[in-house]
Design a protein around this motif. Structure first.
Motif, PDB file in Angstrom:
ATOM      1  N   CYS A  56     -18.847   7.100 -37.470  1.00 18.49           N
ATOM      2  CA  CYS A  56     -17.469   7.426 -37.353  1.00 18.49           C
ATOM      3  C   CYS A  56     -16.734   6.159 -37.323  1.00 18.49           C
ATOM      4  O   CYS A  56     -17.153   5.228 -36.895  1.00 18.49           O
ATOM      5  CB  CYS A  56     -17.564   8.143 -35.660  1.00 18.49           C
ATOM      6  SG  CYS A  56     -18.526   9.680 -35.432  1.00 18.49           S
ATOM      7  N   GLY A  57     -15.550   6.407 -37.661  1.00 18.35           N
ATOM      8  CA  GLY A  57     -14.562   5.518 -37.684  1.00 18.35           C
ATOM      9  C   GLY A  57     -14.936   4.257 -38.632  1.00 18.35           C
ATOM     10  O   GLY A  57     -15.425   4.540 -39.669  1.00 18.35           O
ATOM     11  N   ILE A 102     -25.071   4.591 -38.131  1.00 15.91           N
ATOM     12  CA  ILE A 102     -24.255   3.210 -37.737  1.00 15.91           C
ATOM     13  C   ILE A 102     -23.468   3.305 -36.531  1.00 15.91           C
ATOM     14  O   ILE A 102     -22.440   4.501 -36.466  1.00 15.91           O
ATOM     15  CB  ILE A 102     -23.354   2.822 -38.690  1.00 15.91           C
ATOM     16  CG1 ILE A 102     -24.329   2.755 -40.096  1.00 15.91           C
ATOM     17  CG2 ILE A 102     -22.941   1.295 -38.555  1.00 15.91           C
ATOM     18  CD1 ILE A 102     -23.547   2.209 -41.229  1.00 15.91           C
ATOM     19  N   SER A 103     -23.663   2.534 -35.384  1.00 15.17           N
ATOM     20  CA  SER A 103     -22.934   2.878 -34.349  1.00 15.17           C
ATOM     21  C   SER A 103     -22.849   1.687 -33.457  1.00 15.17           C
ATOM     22  O   SER A 103     -23.894   1.001 -33.039  1.00 15.17           O
ATOM     23  CB  SER A 103     -23.500   3.828 -33.441  1.00 15.17           C
ATOM     24  OG  SER A 103     -22.521   4.107 -32.152  1.00 15.17           O
TER      25      SER A 103
END
Ligand code: F6R
Length: 365
Positions: A56-57, A102-103
């Motif tokens: 996200c983002g 991915i975080s």
């Protein structure tokens, strides 16, 4: 502790030469100028059918850059999608596919749900996380830690460049495993990574210039960011950073899409930020830039000395990046867009580290 900095975001931007260097030291053999993964891989890059990246983002934008790298340097087919779309779309996933999530926080609800879906579909699961005790880390088959230390500011900076550094290293490893990169090709790419911390330090020396340009940017109501190829995700990232901390409306576009709509917006009031360090696509991006200039648009060009020479005298606002191997240019170009957003937000007087309506870890869907 913010050290000498006014905000955590500034501190974290300034830590990047060190954090990128620290992260790379874990993934590279510096003396041998090769990639050396300490993590045991539960899959073989040579045999993977497809790589699926979801996040996200800002983490999603890091994944978008990685798509260009894995396709080009490892000839591995890559899909990238935001986790909140991926999870509900329930895409078919191939045998022997790898899903990479991915975080920074490792707790983002949509990213976790996407991971669980991919695991149920029998994918190998790898995660890039900054928080190693997180739920996403626990549920993955292999984790690649971003070793940049805790990130406090809501807007991600040093975690992003750490993610990109690891993704670049993994793309080289995949390229070698798949017989696309020769040892000498791989050395050249690894050398570019090794030089990156020094290039970032040099980039940070242009902060004064970026601050001046940000003063004008803070008067804009709308800003357009353009990039092409692997710089396109950096245009998206620049627009996101500006929106989230300065509250100025911004959009990132693939430079080639300009004439398919957004060029209608261009007038003297709207700054257009063009991210175009020298590579084989720079001339194409610069020609899009001239289309903007011809319509009275105000241009801020982020490029290197070669791009500056190519662009000629007509461009007032240039942020000069050190000249680097095009492979690592997106990592380096992430820094000036962070600085632009940061200084613009400071001029606007917003709460830079804790922007309104945002949380550091998004554990709701
Ligand atoms: C932007 C930003 C957010 C996060 C996104 C994902 O500066 O910080 O867009 O990147 O919420 O968060 P993580 O990486 O924790 O999954």
């Amino acid at each position: 502790d913010k050290g000498n900095h006014r905000h955590f975001m500034a501190k974290e931007i300034y830590e990047q030469p060190e954090t990128v260097s620290h992260t790379l030291a874990h993934y590279l053999d510096l003396a041998g100028e090769t990639v050396k993964l300490r993590e045991e891989l539960p899959f073989d890059f040579a045999k993977l059918s497809r790589l699926t990246i979801t996040a996200c983002g800002t983490a999603f934008y890091a994944g978008l850059v990685a798509k260009y790298w894995f396709e080009r340097y490892a000839r591995l087919p890559v899909d990238v999608d935001v986790a909140s779309e991926f999870r509900y779309r329930e895409p078919p996933l191939p045998d022997n596919g790898l899903t990479l999530v991915i975080s920074q926080s490792g707790e983002t609800a949509d990213t976790l749900a996407a991971l669980r879906y991919a695991a149920k579909e029998g994918q190998h699961i790898a995660a890039l996380v900054n928080v190693q005790e997180s739920t996403i880390a626990r549920e993955s088959h292999v984790i690649f830690p971003t070793l940049c230390g805790p990130e406090i500011a809501v807007a991600s900076t040093k975690a992003t460049t750490a993610q990109l550094s690891i993704l670049a290293s993994l793309a080289i490893a995949a390229g070698q495993a798949r017989g696309v990169l020769s040892p000498s090709d791989a050395h050249a790419l690894v050398r570019a990574l090794i030089e990156l911390p020094r290039n970032i330090s040099e980039m940070l020396r242009f902060e004064g210039r970026v601050e001046e340009i940000s003063r004008n940017l803070s008067r804009a109501k709308d800003v357009l960011y353009l990039g092409r190829g692997q710089l396109y995700p950096i245009a998206l990232e620049g627009a996101l950073k500006l929106k989230e901390i300065s509250y100025i409306h911004a959009e990132g576009y693939a430079a080639g899409e300009l004439k398919h709509g957004p060029i209608a917006l261009v007038n003297e009031e709207m700054p257009v930020i063009v991210v175009a360090p020298s590579d084989e696509l720079m001339e194409k991006t610069l020609s899009n830039m001239y289309e903007v200039a011809a319509r009275g648009g105000k241009i801020i060009l982020i490029t290197d000395a070669e791009g500056k020479a190519e662009a000629g005298g007509g461009i007032d606002d240039i942020i000069e990046m050190p000249r680097v191997h095009p492979f690592v240019a997106p990592i380096l170009a992430a820094v000036p867009v962070q600085l632009l957003a940061y200084h613009t937000a400071v001029f606007m007087g917003t709460d830079v580290d804790q922007p309104r309506n945002l949380a550091k870890s998004v554990t709701v869907e």
